[in-house]
Design an enzyme around this catalytic site. Structure first.
Site, PDB file in Angstrom:
ATOM      1  N   LYS A   1       0.854  -1.204   0.000  1.00 30.06           N
ATOM      2  CA  LYS A   1       0.000   0.000   0.000  1.00 30.06           C
ATOM      3  C   LYS A   1       0.883   1.245   0.000  1.00 30.06           C
ATOM      4  O   LYS A   1       1.763   1.385   0.854  1.00 30.06           O
ATOM      5  CB  LYS A   1      -0.898   0.008   1.234  1.00 30.06           C
TER       6      LYS A   1
ATOM      7  N   LYS B   1      -7.311   8.147  -1.485  1.00 27.99           N
ATOM      8  CA  LYS B   1      -8.644   8.577  -1.018  1.00 27.99           C
ATOM      9  C   LYS B   1      -9.147   9.792  -1.789  1.00 27.99           C
ATOM     10  O   LYS B   1      -9.393  10.861  -1.223  1.00 27.99           O
ATOM     11  CB  LYS B   1      -8.621   8.906   0.485  1.00 27.99           C
TER      12      LYS B   1
ATOM     13  N   ASP C   1     -13.437  14.655  -4.772  1.00 25.86           N
ATOM     14  CA  ASP C   1     -13.487  15.890  -5.555  1.00 25.86           C
ATOM     15  C   ASP C   1     -14.735  15.822  -6.426  1.00 25.86           C
ATOM     16  O   ASP C   1     -15.553  14.908  -6.254  1.00 25.86           O
ATOM     17  CB  ASP C   1     -12.196  15.981  -6.408  1.00 25.86           C
TER      18      ASP C   1
ATOM     19  N   THR D   1     -11.616   6.647  10.824  1.00 24.80           N
ATOM     20  CA  THR D   1     -11.722   6.141  12.199  1.00 24.80           C
ATOM     21  C   THR D   1     -11.258   7.182  13.219  1.00 24.80           C
ATOM     22  O   THR D   1     -11.476   7.026  14.413  1.00 24.80           O
ATOM     23  CB  THR D   1     -10.913   4.838  12.392  1.00 24.80           C
TER      24      THR D   1
ATOM     25  N   ARG E   1       3.327  -1.579  10.694  1.00 22.32           N
ATOM     26  CA  ARG E   1       4.470  -1.750  11.595  1.00 22.32           C
ATOM     27  C   ARG E   1       4.813  -3.166  12.037  1.00 22.32           C
ATOM     28  O   ARG E   1       6.012  -3.477  12.156  1.00 22.32           O
ATOM     29  CB  ARG E   1       4.316  -0.805  12.800  1.00 22.32           C
TER      30      ARG E   1
HETATM   31  O1  C5P Z   1       1.409   0.304  11.172  1.00 23.50           O
HETATM   32  P1  C5P Z   1      -0.066  -0.011  11.114  1.00 23.50           P
HETATM   33  O2  C5P Z   1      -0.346  -1.504  10.951  1.00 23.50           O
HETATM   34  O3  C5P Z   1      -0.845   0.600  12.226  1.00 23.50           O
HETATM   35  O4  C5P Z   1      -0.525   0.684   9.742  1.00 23.50           O
HETATM   36  C1  C5P Z   1      -1.838   0.670   9.310  1.00 23.50           C
HETATM   37  C2  C5P Z   1      -2.006   1.401   8.003  1.00 23.50           C
HETATM   38  O5  C5P Z   1      -3.399   1.513   7.755  1.00 23.50           O
HETATM   39  C3  C5P Z   1      -1.451   2.818   7.962  1.00 23.50           C
HETATM   40  O6  C5P Z   1      -1.039   3.068   6.604  1.00 23.50           O
HETATM   41  C4  C5P Z   1      -2.642   3.674   8.326  1.00 23.50           C
HETATM   42  O7  C5P Z   1      -2.577   4.947   7.779  1.00 23.50           O
HETATM   43  C5  C5P Z   1      -3.773   2.891   7.678  1.00 23.50           C
HETATM   44  N1  C5P Z   1      -5.094   3.121   8.266  1.00 23.50           N
HETATM   45  C6  C5P Z   1      -5.386   2.875   9.617  1.00 23.50           C
HETATM   46  N2  C5P Z   1      -6.648   3.105  10.085  1.00 23.50           N
HETATM   47  C7  C5P Z   1      -7.591   3.555   9.284  1.00 23.50           C
HETATM   48  C8  C5P Z   1      -7.326   3.799   7.937  1.00 23.50           C
HETATM   49  C9  C5P Z   1      -6.052   3.559   7.460  1.00 23.50           C
HETATM   50  O8  C5P Z   1      -4.535   2.446  10.353  1.00 23.50           O
HETATM   51  N3  C5P Z   1      -8.794   3.730   9.745  1.00 23.50           N
END
Ligand code: C5P
Length: 231
Positions: free
Chosen positions: A33, A62, A65, A119, A210
């Site tokens: 992603k 995302k 527009d 969220t 992560r």
């Molecule tokens: O490192 P981690 O597993 O928390 O990363 C989750 C990914 O999903 C990040 O790119 C974050 O921006 C994205 N994301 C999220 N919660 C959301 C929408 C997107 O954690 N509601």
């Protein structure tokens, strides 16, 4: 190309740093992603370089527009050879339909999914911008609108999977971040599920950052997740 449900979030500030991780990953065992930070810094050429390495790329920009602009942005995404892209469902039915119509219908076309309610927004935040319902109701309403507009699925938190599976057909795909294997650190994510819990609840793809990107051995971390999922 991959058949894996795991989408690794490349949340890095530069292409060099992202590539240090990508070099260790196998494109048959995960997808990638690319979000706003990396794309704004490193752009379409970087995305094309990932596609050239045979990775399925989810371009997480995302779009939100007027319909014509979003349609053209979706076409530009498809031209990069990406696997998935997303738009904001709050752009409304006309925007969602224009995005759908802009993408070719063949199997090689990117999947088109929507973001419903971020969220980061709670009930009070929604009321302040004139959305009177609870976050769960807004999520449901916007996911239904996305389905009716012909989209392939939505991004949702793992806690929303069950709610959305009640009303939406199984072919409508749910892409969920907020995933933490039991062995990993929770970090700033709060309403989390393990990979197995999210898939069992009815998720189709897991966005994982992560726990893989910060692991000493990212492929080992991925392997543990695959084992948990019985892959
Ligand atoms: O490192 P981690 O597993 O928390 O990363 C989750 C990914 O999903 C990040 O790119 C974050 O921006 C994205 N994301 C999220 N919660 C959301 C929408 C997107 O954690 N509601």
């Amino acid at each position: 190309m991959s058949s894996s449900p795991v989408i690794v979030a490349l949340d890095f500030p530069s292409a060099d740093e992202a590539l240090r991780l990508v070099d260790q990953l196998d494109p048959t065992r995960c997808r990638l992603k690319v979000g706003k930070e990396l794309f704004t810094r490193s752009g379409p050429e970087f995305v094309k370089s990932l596609v050239k390495r045979n990775f399925d790329v989810f371009l997480d920009l995302k779009f939100h527009d007027i319909p014509n602009t979003v349609a053209r942005a979706c076409q530009a995404g498809a031209d990069l050879g990406i696997w998935m892209l997303n738009v904001h469902a709050l752009g409304g039915r006309k925007m969602l339909e224009a995005a759908r119509a802009a993408l070719p219908e063949d199997a090689a076309a990117p999947k088109l999914i929507a973001v419903t309610v971020l969220t980061s927004m709670g009930e009070e935040d929604l009321q302040e911008i004139g959305l009177p319902h609870s976050p769960a109701d807004e999520v449901k309403r916007l996911a239904t609108l996305s389905y009716e507009s012909g989209l392939d699925g939505v991004v949702c938190s793992p806690r929303e999977i069950e709610l959305l599976r009640q009303d939406l057909p199984s072919e409508f795909e749910l892409v969920t971040p907020g995933i933490r294997p039991q062995w990993s650190v929770t970090g700033d994510q709060k309403r989390i599920m393990t990979p197995a819990q999210a898939m069992t609840a009815g998720g189709n793809y897991l966005v994982i950052g992560r726990p893989i990107t910060q692991a000493e051995e990212p492929m080992q971390a991925l392997k543990k997740i695959e084992q948990e999922l019985g892959l």
